[in-house]
Design a protein around this motif. Sequence first.
Motif, PDB file in Angstrom:
ATOM      1  N   SER A 187      25.522   4.653  44.183  1.00  0.00           N
ATOM      2  CA  SER A 187      26.589   4.661  43.067  1.00  0.00           C
ATOM      3  C   SER A 187      26.144   5.425  42.023  1.00  0.00           C
TER       4      SER A 187
ATOM      5  N   LEU B 228      31.181   0.174  40.830  1.00  0.00           N
ATOM      6  CA  LEU B 228      30.701   0.741  42.212  1.00  0.00           C
ATOM      7  C   LEU B 228      29.586   0.350  42.856  1.00  0.00           C
TER       8      LEU B 228
ATOM      9  N   LEU C 150      36.833   2.823  52.695  1.00  0.00           N
ATOM     10  CA  LEU C 150      36.329   2.250  51.306  1.00  0.00           C
ATOM     11  C   LEU C 150      36.819   0.917  51.542  1.00  0.00           C
TER      12      LEU C 150
ATOM     13  N   CYS D  30      44.478   5.070  47.396  1.00  0.00           N
ATOM     14  CA  CYS D  30      43.817   5.187  48.732  1.00  0.00           C
ATOM     15  C   CYS D  30      44.803   5.592  49.824  1.00  0.00           C
TER      16      CYS D  30
ATOM     17  N   THR E  91      41.219   1.374  54.028  1.00  0.00           N
ATOM     18  CA  THR E  91      40.585   0.501  53.149  1.00  0.00           C
ATOM     19  C   THR E  91      40.884  -0.697  53.872  1.00  0.00           C
TER      20      THR E  91
ATOM     21  N   LEU F 166      34.947  -0.885  43.672  1.00  0.00           N
ATOM     22  CA  LEU F 166      35.264  -0.164  44.831  1.00  0.00           C
ATOM     23  C   LEU F 166      33.767   0.155  45.622  1.00  0.00           C
TER      24      LEU F 166
ATOM     25  N   ILE G 245      31.414   1.133  49.128  1.00  0.00           N
ATOM     26  CA  ILE G 245      31.112   2.100  50.166  1.00  0.00           C
ATOM     27  C   ILE G 245      30.493   1.359  51.335  1.00  0.00           C
TER      28      ILE G 245
ATOM     29  N   SER H   4      33.058   8.320  54.154  1.00  0.00           N
ATOM     30  CA  SER H   4      33.167   7.341  53.038  1.00  0.00           C
ATOM     31  C   SER H   4      32.774   8.006  51.597  1.00  0.00           C
TER      32      SER H   4
ATOM     33  N   VAL I 108      35.354   8.442  48.481  1.00  0.00           N
ATOM     34  CA  VAL I 108      35.317   7.950  47.123  1.00  0.00           C
ATOM     35  C   VAL I 108      35.286   9.202  46.119  1.00  0.00           C
TER      36      VAL I 108
END
Length: 350
Positions: free
Chosen positions: A184, A232, A248, A271, A278, A319, A321, A337, A341
Amino acid sequence: MSNLATSDLSGFLEILQQLVREPSVVGTEDSFFRVLRRELEEVDVKVERHLGVLVAQGSEPESLILSAHIDRHGLLCTGPNEFQYAAFIAGNRGELTGDSLSEQMMASIADRFTGQRVQAHLPYTGTYLGQGTISNGYHCEKRHNLIFEIEGLDFLQPGAPVSFLDRLQVTDTHISAQLDNVLSVALIVYLFRNGFTGTALFTAQEEAGRSWRYALAWLQRESITTRRLLVLDTSPYPTPEAAAEQELVLRKKDATAGFDSAFTDEIARICQRLDITTTYKDEWIEAQNLDRPKPQSLGRTELGRLVAATGGHITGTTLQIPTTGYHTASETASLASIRAVLRLLSTYIS
């Protein structure tokens, strides 16, 4: 914005590869803070270091606030050839309440690290001291921590941090390293290089449950309240198949508090518009718990603690991963992924 929307990840991977090599053991993040500051000062952003947090601000600091923790799991020398998991030593346990995922998984991960190469360094400067190999690891119930023995580092004195010897591995579909949460950090640096004008908080000691206090102190210093804090992170899954079920991961809540539903819905709509798959991690855990003899915690996140501490005056959403190999030097995420993002976050770059 166009750079973020392309499938070429070489620029991002170059940043991540460099940052992965820099140690940032929980509680001894100073040297990483200095490396990160140099990276950010190469772009046109204001950078300030405060206790436990590095703040980077573009020309529109109130447009969006991102947050990512910089610390990674590692060991701390606590005696003659004795090393403990840094996040769980007595001095770091004040914020841990037993219901974090790390604590719940502690006993099960003790033997993951046998044979792992490690490197020692000075706490503040990051100066390299030597390398070794973990020869044994076990859970000590008396100290409620993971205890390790290392071949090659018996000369270290108590207080010396030891990080996993880490290098980024890249295949056609995935990347592997100790990704939580340098992934992140690299994403945010890449965003700033490509025109992000908001604010980013890089916090220390998240794995010890303290990062929210450092973020809160700075937000209160600046008299900031917000409903649009976007945190993140990575999100662990037990198998590659489970991780691949979504690109995500979103959340509506954690074990501490509910998140801002409007901002969460906004992220979900973007998204959907971008055809990014998601799921909600809290709903996934609750569904899994129906078949578990002992329910798993929803986890306590930096954001949930901020929401609870401020009565909702500071809130937002997360958010994440999806990854496998949680808290190891081979934590793995898909390139799909990462592209997802970046596509999503590019919508917040004017």
